[in-house]
Design a protein around this motif. Structure first.
Motif, PDB file in Angstrom:
ATOM      1  N   SER A  21       4.086  -6.764  10.673  1.00  0.00           N
ATOM      2  CA  SER A  21       5.535  -6.974  10.828  1.00  0.00           C
ATOM      3  C   SER A  21       5.957  -7.493  12.200  1.00  0.00           C
ATOM      4  CB  SER A  21       6.286  -5.668  10.556  1.00  0.00           C
ATOM      5  OG  SER A  21       6.238  -5.363   9.184  1.00  0.00           O
ATOM      6  N   TYR A  61       5.036   1.775   0.605  1.00  0.00           N
ATOM      7  CA  TYR A  61       5.561   2.653   1.655  1.00  0.00           C
ATOM      8  C   TYR A  61       6.506   3.708   1.046  1.00  0.00           C
ATOM      9  CZ  TYR A  61       3.774  -0.640   5.187  1.00  0.00           C
ATOM     10  OH  TYR A  61       2.961  -1.440   5.963  1.00  0.00           O
ATOM     11  N   LYS A  69       0.842  -1.200   0.000  1.00  0.00           N
ATOM     12  CA  LYS A  69       0.000   0.000   0.000  1.00  0.00           C
ATOM     13  C   LYS A  69       0.884   1.260   0.000  1.00  0.00           C
ATOM     14  CE  LYS A  69      -0.316  -0.388   5.028  1.00  0.00           C
ATOM     15  NZ  LYS A  69      -1.158  -0.785   6.149  1.00  0.00           N
ATOM     16  N   TYR A 123       7.808   4.818   8.862  1.00  0.00           N
ATOM     17  CA  TYR A 123       6.726   4.705   7.877  1.00  0.00           C
ATOM     18  C   TYR A 123       6.389   6.071   7.281  1.00  0.00           C
ATOM     19  CZ  TYR A 123       5.168   0.464  10.647  1.00  0.00           C
ATOM     20  OH  TYR A 123       5.053  -0.704  11.325  1.00  0.00           O
ATOM     21  N   ILE A 146       6.446  -2.915   6.969  1.00  0.00           N
ATOM     22  CA  ILE A 146       7.643  -2.105   7.222  1.00  0.00           C
ATOM     23  C   ILE A 146       8.944  -2.911   7.183  1.00  0.00           C
ATOM     24  CG2 ILE A 146       7.582  -2.220   9.786  1.00  0.00           C
ATOM     25  CD1 ILE A 146       8.307   0.954   7.743  1.00  0.00           C
TER      26      ILE A 146
HETATM   27  C1  LIG Z   1      -0.442  -1.574   6.977  1.00  0.00           C
HETATM   28  C2  LIG Z   1      -1.001  -2.865   7.441  1.00  0.00           C
HETATM   29  C3  LIG Z   1      -0.167  -3.976   7.594  1.00  0.00           C
HETATM   30  C4  LIG Z   1       1.343  -3.889   7.529  1.00  0.00           C
HETATM   31  O1  LIG Z   1       1.801  -3.247   8.707  1.00  0.00           O
HETATM   32  P1  LIG Z   1       3.339  -3.150   9.105  1.00  0.00           P
HETATM   33  O2  LIG Z   1       3.346  -2.610  10.481  1.00  0.00           O
HETATM   34  O3  LIG Z   1       3.986  -2.219   8.139  1.00  0.00           O
HETATM   35  O4  LIG Z   1       3.908  -4.511   9.014  1.00  0.00           O
HETATM   36  C5  LIG Z   1      -0.774  -5.185   7.857  1.00  0.00           C
HETATM   37  N1  LIG Z   1      -2.119  -5.285   8.003  1.00  0.00           N
HETATM   38  C6  LIG Z   1      -2.933  -4.225   7.914  1.00  0.00           C
HETATM   39  C7  LIG Z   1      -4.400  -4.401   8.105  1.00  0.00           C
HETATM   40  C8  LIG Z   1      -2.409  -2.972   7.653  1.00  0.00           C
HETATM   41  O5  LIG Z   1      -3.219  -1.926   7.585  1.00  0.00           O
END
Ligand SMILES: *Cc1c(COP(=O)(O)O)cnc(C)c1O
Length: 393
Positions: A216, A41, A37, A377, A234
């Protein structure tokens, strides 16, 4: 665009390294859904998605339908999971581009089912007969999802539709990147809630499909609650999830070396002599005390170099750090390189942040995040569209 002064270099081999390292932490059979998304990043969703395809990642996670459409148009074939809700006007795009959405709520499910019916009745069909959806459960994040008590009923609504198929269930943790007692306890509570929701769906005689909960932090530190798939973001881009950092993981006997993927760089566009009493930039917040040379950099807050980095920001030129002086402007900023500095010339490369030790960076996005009182992020996703992303092997 290769020659633009201000650019973000994307190290593809670091993405590959990170994905391989994360995979090593997963048990055999645990799937991986990489969050691409917000244009990966800020790094470029396309480059990341390509590496994901090469490395056998199972899913890509996106936040907007438009992100999924762009990736499909670039030829990305991996299954995609839409993490945020989309509006009814976008349903048809989900069908056309084969994007699996998170759903919850009776009205939303009903209207999606009706749209799927209309799509089929106008002569189209779904690859697997029915359109796949994942049921979102809010176990304590307070964002999207139904409550665990509603899970079975909503799963039933999906499975009773002739046009929809429940192919997964997911939730999201609010404090999984905390290693303090309160964080660990809250994660446990959410885990319990999700387990109960999955159990209720199974007890209603419905196959919940792929169950997934962790991002993560969970992917790194909690193999016991991976369910069928994890959704790292991340760490794919080279940064740890807050307190679940390298030291913490090491203390748990987990080895994970991450390599930052993005390097933000520019070039010196002018070097100008300043004399005592002269000031630099808007607001005249910096006054020259003794004769010095000031380098002008063609990068500013419109590129994502946040205005709140001044004062305090240091940048690297030919292996040395120099302090920013005066306010960051929209498109430019200035650094003090000292009088008669023989090691800095016009058009020399300036590195703002990147993988330390790899190609001239003396700080990474996490160091910079501390200065800006934010998280890595936000540093990466703030790098704006006008900064070209250049891939390096
Ligand atoms: C953004 C997101 C992730 C990834 O999160 P990280 O902390 O970057 O690993 C996973 N699941 C959902 C629902 C998210 O919104």
């Amino acid at each position: 665009m290769k020659n633009e002064t201000t650019r973000a270099v994307i190290y593809r081999k670091n993405i590959e390294h990170n994905i391989k390292s994360i995979k090593n932490l997963l048990s055999h059979g645990t799937g991986m859904c990489v969050a691409v998304k917000a244009d990966g990043y800020g790094t470029s969703a396309y480059y990341t998605a390509k590496v994901c395809e090469e490395q056998g990642v199972n899913f890509l996670a996106i936040a907007r339908v438009s992100e999924g459409i762009a990736l499909r148009q670039e030829g990305i074939k991996l299954p995609m999971l839409l993490l945020s809700l989309c509006c009814p006007e976008e349903f048809e795009d989900l069908f056309i581009h084969d994007i699996t959405p998170f759903v919850f709520g009776k009205d939303h499910i009903k209207s999606l089912s009706e749209a799927a019916e209309a799509y089929v009745k106008s002569g189209n069909s779904f690859k697997d007969g029915k359109f796949k959806v994942h049921l979102a459960i809010d176990t304590g994040m307070g964002r999207i999802g139904c409550r665990k008590e509603e899970a079975a009923e909503q799963a039933k609504l999906i499975s009773e539709s002739s046009y929809l198929k429940l192919s997964g269930m997911g939730t999201h943790f609010a404090l999984s990147d905390s290693v303090e007692k309160a964080g660990l306890e809250y994660t446990e509570e959410q885990f319990e809630n999700f387990s109960q929701a999955v159990k209720a769906v199974k007890e209603a005689g419905i196959d919940p499909g792929i169950c997934h909960a962790g991002a993560s932090a969970i992917a790194c530190a909690r193999p016991d609650i991976h369910f069928d798939m994890v959704r790292p973001g991340i760490i794919v881009y080279g940064y740890y999830a807050d307190q679940v950092n390298r030291e913490y993981l090491e203390s748990k006997g987990i080895e994970l070396e991450l390599k930052p993927v993005m390097q933000l760089e520019t070039k010196v566009s002018a070097i100008r002599r300043f004399y005592p009493g002269q000031t630099v930039s808007y607001g005249r917040t910096w006054t020259c005390q003794e004769e010095t040379d000031i380098a002008v950099l063609p990068i500013g807050y419109a590129d994502g170099l946040l205005r709140r980095f001044s004062p305090g920001l240091k940048v690297a030129i030919n292996g040395k750090e120099y302090p920013l002086v005066g306010r960051i402007c929209m498109d430019q900023c200035m650094v003090d390189i000292g009088k008669d500095n023989k090691s800095v010339k016009c058009w020399d490369k300036v590195v703002i942040f990147g993988p330390v030790g790899q190609d001239g960076a003396l700080q990474d996005a996490e160091n910079l995040a501390k200065l800006g009182k934010t998280i890595s992020y936000e540093i990466m996703t703030s790098i704006s569209k006008r900064v070209p992303r250049i891939t390096e092997e």
